[in-house]
Design a protein around this motif. Structure first.
Motif, mmCIF file in Angstrom:
data_model
loop_
_atom_site.group_PDB
_atom_site.id
_atom_site.type_symbol
_atom_site.label_atom_id
_atom_site.label_comp_id
_atom_site.label_asym_id
_atom_site.label_seq_id
_atom_site.Cartn_x
_atom_site.Cartn_y
_atom_site.Cartn_z
ATOM 1 N N MET A 1 0.796 -1.022 -0.042
ATOM 2 C CA MET A 1 0.136 -0.148 0.146
ATOM 3 C C MET A 1 0.907 1.282 0.004
ATOM 4 N N LEU A 2 0.308 2.261 -0.776
ATOM 5 C CA LEU A 2 1.002 3.567 -0.860
ATOM 6 C C LEU A 2 0.173 4.623 -0.070
ATOM 7 N N LEU A 3 0.850 5.744 0.315
ATOM 8 C CA LEU A 3 0.145 6.685 0.966
ATOM 9 C C LEU A 3 0.662 8.007 0.000
ATOM 10 N N ALA A 4 -0.336 8.757 -0.750
ATOM 11 C CA ALA A 4 0.020 9.946 -1.465
ATOM 12 C C ALA A 4 -0.512 11.076 -0.703
ATOM 13 N N LEU A 5 0.259 12.110 -0.684
ATOM 14 C CA LEU A 5 0.120 13.389 0.102
ATOM 15 C C LEU A 5 0.149 14.564 -0.854
ATOM 16 N N ASP A 6 -0.729 15.524 -0.501
ATOM 17 C CA ASP A 6 -0.818 16.797 -1.444
ATOM 18 C C ASP A 6 -1.579 17.829 -0.109
ATOM 19 N N VAL A 7 -1.157 19.162 -0.497
ATOM 20 C CA VAL A 7 -1.875 20.206 0.158
ATOM 21 C C VAL A 7 -2.219 21.265 -0.862
ATOM 22 N N HIS A 8 -3.234 21.939 -0.667
ATOM 23 C CA HIS A 8 -3.819 23.047 -1.269
ATOM 24 C C HIS A 8 -3.823 24.202 -0.479
ATOM 25 N N TYR A 9 -3.534 25.487 -0.674
ATOM 26 C CA TYR A 9 -3.551 26.392 0.152
ATOM 27 C C TYR A 9 -4.819 27.506 -0.167
ATOM 28 N N LYS A 10 -5.655 27.669 0.415
ATOM 29 C CA LYS A 10 -6.778 28.321 0.318
ATOM 30 C C LYS A 10 -6.477 29.849 0.921
ATOM 31 N N GLU A 11 -7.432 30.688 0.669
ATOM 32 C CA GLU A 11 -7.237 32.260 1.356
ATOM 33 C C GLU A 11 -6.679 32.151 2.787
ATOM 34 N N ASN A 12 -7.271 31.444 3.696
ATOM 35 C CA ASN A 12 -6.974 31.619 5.112
ATOM 36 C C ASN A 12 -6.718 30.364 5.564
ATOM 37 N N TYR A 13 -6.334 29.381 5.054
ATOM 38 C CA TYR A 13 -6.374 27.869 5.478
ATOM 39 C C TYR A 13 -5.657 27.094 4.597
ATOM 40 N N ALA A 14 -5.363 25.905 4.883
ATOM 41 C CA ALA A 14 -4.721 24.917 4.029
ATOM 42 C C ALA A 14 -5.738 23.480 4.234
ATOM 43 N N LYS A 15 -5.620 22.730 2.798
ATOM 44 C CA LYS A 15 -6.304 21.489 2.994
ATOM 45 C C LYS A 15 -5.399 20.682 2.962
ATOM 46 N N SER A 16 -5.016 19.713 3.625
ATOM 47 C CA SER A 16 -3.956 18.618 3.417
ATOM 48 C C SER A 16 -4.941 17.175 3.317
ATOM 49 N N VAL A 17 -4.381 16.587 2.138
ATOM 50 C CA VAL A 17 -5.110 15.325 1.933
ATOM 51 C C VAL A 17 -4.145 14.170 1.806
#
Length: 166
Positions: A1-17
């Motif tokens: 199994m693999l875990l892939a990670l990414d982050v997207h930055y919004k105006e006043n927060y970040a969403k990490s998935v």
């Protein structure tokens, strides 16, 4: 199994998935989402200081004994002298216990010894793959075999889509 990670930055927060998936089948097993309200400011040359805490919020939710490697959207090394990029800093933060594969859409100058071009599908543009904690050729093999007819493997495209959803 693999875990892939990414982050997207919004105006006043970040969403990490994070997405956990079977590499050979390309099947999504689970997705994990963290919203981070307090994100470090971007500092040129020190991107990892902003992104790493966001990634670790997701990693903390995963039983890493079930994960063979982690795939990050970025580089393991920033140069041929093996100065660490985001993937390398993640590897150190996890006490060098789990291999990291970096998959980047752009190359860095002076990284041809530590990352290799991987062409997927019919794309004339490569991905740049690097690794720490595992052989680079093994990492290239994993990324090369991921499902997808286009440059970006299907599972990594799905990750990106989830990250950018409102």
């Amino acid at each position: 199994m693999l875990l892939a990670l990414d982050v997207h930055y919004k105006e006043n927060y970040a969403k990490s998935v994070g997405v956990i998936f079977n590499a050979t089948e390309g099947t999504l097993q689970a997705s994990l989402i963290e919203i981070i309200d307090e994100v470090e400011d971007y500092v040129s040359g020190q991107f990892y200081k902003r992104e790493l805490p966001c990634l670790l919020k997701v990693v903390d939710k995963v039983n890493l004994t079930t994960i063979d490697a982690i795939v990050v959207d970025g580089h393991v090394y920033v140069d041929n002298d093996c100065n660490l990029g985001l993937g390398g800093h993640l590897y150190k933060a996890l006490d060098e216990q789990i291999p990291i594969i970096g998959v980047a859409k752009r190359s860095f100058h002076d990284t041809e010894a530590v990352s290799k071009e991987v062409f997927k599908g019919k794309s004339k543009n490569p991905l740049y793959v690097s690794a720490i904690g595992m052989d680079l050729q093994d990492a290239i093999s994993i990324i090369s075999q991921l499902h997808g007819e286009h440059r970006i493997p299907t599972i990594l495209k799905a990750l990106d889509d989830i990250t950018k959803e409102a």
